[in-house]
Design a protein around this motif. Structure first.
Motif, short mmCIF file in Angstrom:
data_model
loop_
_atom_site.label_atom_id
_atom_site.label_comp_id
_atom_site.label_asym_id
_atom_site.label_seq_id
_atom_site.Cartn_x
_atom_site.Cartn_y
_atom_site.Cartn_z
N MET A 210 0.81 -1.19 0.00
CA MET A 210 0.00 0.00 0.00
C MET A 210 0.86 1.26 0.00
SD MET A 210 -2.95 1.38 0.07
CE MET A 210 -3.96 2.65 0.71
N ILE A 211 1.89 1.29 0.85
CA ILE A 211 2.76 2.46 0.93
C ILE A 211 3.47 2.68 -0.40
CG2 ILE A 211 4.89 3.33 1.96
CD1 ILE A 211 3.94 2.26 4.62
N MET A 212 3.89 1.62 -1.06
CA MET A 212 4.58 1.76 -2.34
C MET A 212 3.64 2.17 -3.46
SD MET A 212 7.64 1.60 -1.65
CE MET A 212 8.27 1.74 -3.30
N THR A 213 2.36 2.06 -3.23
CA THR A 213 1.38 2.52 -4.21
C THR A 213 1.16 4.03 -4.07
OG1 THR A 213 0.26 0.39 -4.13
CG2 THR A 213 -1.00 2.23 -5.02
N VAL A 214 1.26 4.55 -2.85
CA VAL A 214 0.94 5.95 -2.58
C VAL A 214 2.18 6.85 -2.58
CG1 VAL A 214 -0.03 7.51 -0.85
CG2 VAL A 214 -1.12 5.31 -1.29
N VAL A 215 3.24 6.43 -1.93
CA VAL A 215 4.39 7.31 -1.73
C VAL A 215 5.05 7.75 -3.04
CG1 VAL A 215 6.69 7.48 -0.68
CG2 VAL A 215 4.79 6.53 0.63
N PRO A 216 5.38 6.85 -3.96
CA PRO A 216 6.03 7.33 -5.19
C PRO A 216 5.21 8.36 -5.98
CG PRO A 216 6.38 4.98 -4.97
CD PRO A 216 5.39 5.38 -3.91
N PRO A 217 3.89 8.17 -6.17
CA PRO A 217 3.14 9.21 -6.88
C PRO A 217 3.12 10.55 -6.15
CG PRO A 217 1.89 7.17 -6.89
CD PRO A 217 3.05 6.97 -5.96
N VAL A 218 3.04 10.52 -4.83
CA VAL A 218 3.08 11.78 -4.06
C VAL A 218 4.44 12.45 -4.27
CG1 VAL A 218 3.09 12.78 -1.75
CG2 VAL A 218 1.34 11.11 -2.38
N LEU A 219 5.51 11.67 -4.21
CA LEU A 219 6.85 12.23 -4.43
C LEU A 219 7.01 12.79 -5.84
CD1 LEU A 219 9.10 9.66 -2.53
CD2 LEU A 219 8.40 11.96 -1.79
N ILE A 220 6.42 12.12 -6.82
CA ILE A 220 6.46 12.63 -8.20
C ILE A 220 5.72 13.96 -8.29
CG2 ILE A 220 5.63 12.20 -10.56
CD1 ILE A 220 6.26 9.19 -10.01
N GLY A 221 4.56 14.06 -7.64
CA GLY A 221 3.82 15.31 -7.62
C GLY A 221 4.63 16.43 -6.97
#
Length: 142
Positions: A1-12
């Motif tokens: 779950m964390i790997m689904t959310v964290v990378p897109p937030v970091l990209i944003g």
């Protein structure tokens, strides 16, 4: 779950930081162009037939109005978020070989939208002012 959310937030967040390097009024206008490009991302095979064209028209309108308004750019990114969710559930992913790419995009886009609703401020300038690092042209020490 964390790997689904964290990378897109970091990209944003990375998008926001990179865009912060562009001075106004060019930053807003450049972001309007980026939104227009994102609006056509699913046109080559999104799987939602003619609705892809209607969506692209709506985002293009937001991008056009975004040339003069950060709010319209933010609205456009939220429209793209909804379209990403729809594609994740019913259509084709934004990146054909990455099954959850539309989900990632749906997580990333609101980060950008929130920044736009704040007026697209330069985070670089914010950090400089917080740390007392003024640009030499402004009379301070760098």
């Amino acid at each position: 779950m964390i790997m689904t959310v964290v990378p897109p937030v970091l990209i944003g967040l990375l998008y926001v930081v990179v865009m912060s390097l562009i001075r106004e009024p060019h930053r807003r206008r450049f972001n309007a162009v980026m939104l227009a490009g994102a609006g056509g991302a699913y046109l080559s095979g999104g799987g939602l037939d003619g609705w892809e064209f209607a969506f692209t028209a709506a985002v293009t309108y937001c991008a056009y109005r975004g040339l003069e308004s950060w709010t319209f750019i933010g609205v456009g990114w939220l429209l793209h978020t909804a379209w990403d969710v729809l594609h994740h559930l019913k259509g084709n992913p934004i990146i054909p070989f990455a099954h959850d790419s539309s989900l990632g995009c749906a997580i990333c886009d609101p980060v950008i939208a929130l920044w736009c609703f704040r007026g697209g401020p330069s985070l670089v300038d914010l950090v400089r002012s917080r740390w007392g690092l003024l640009d030499r042209s402004q009379g301070g020490a760098a």
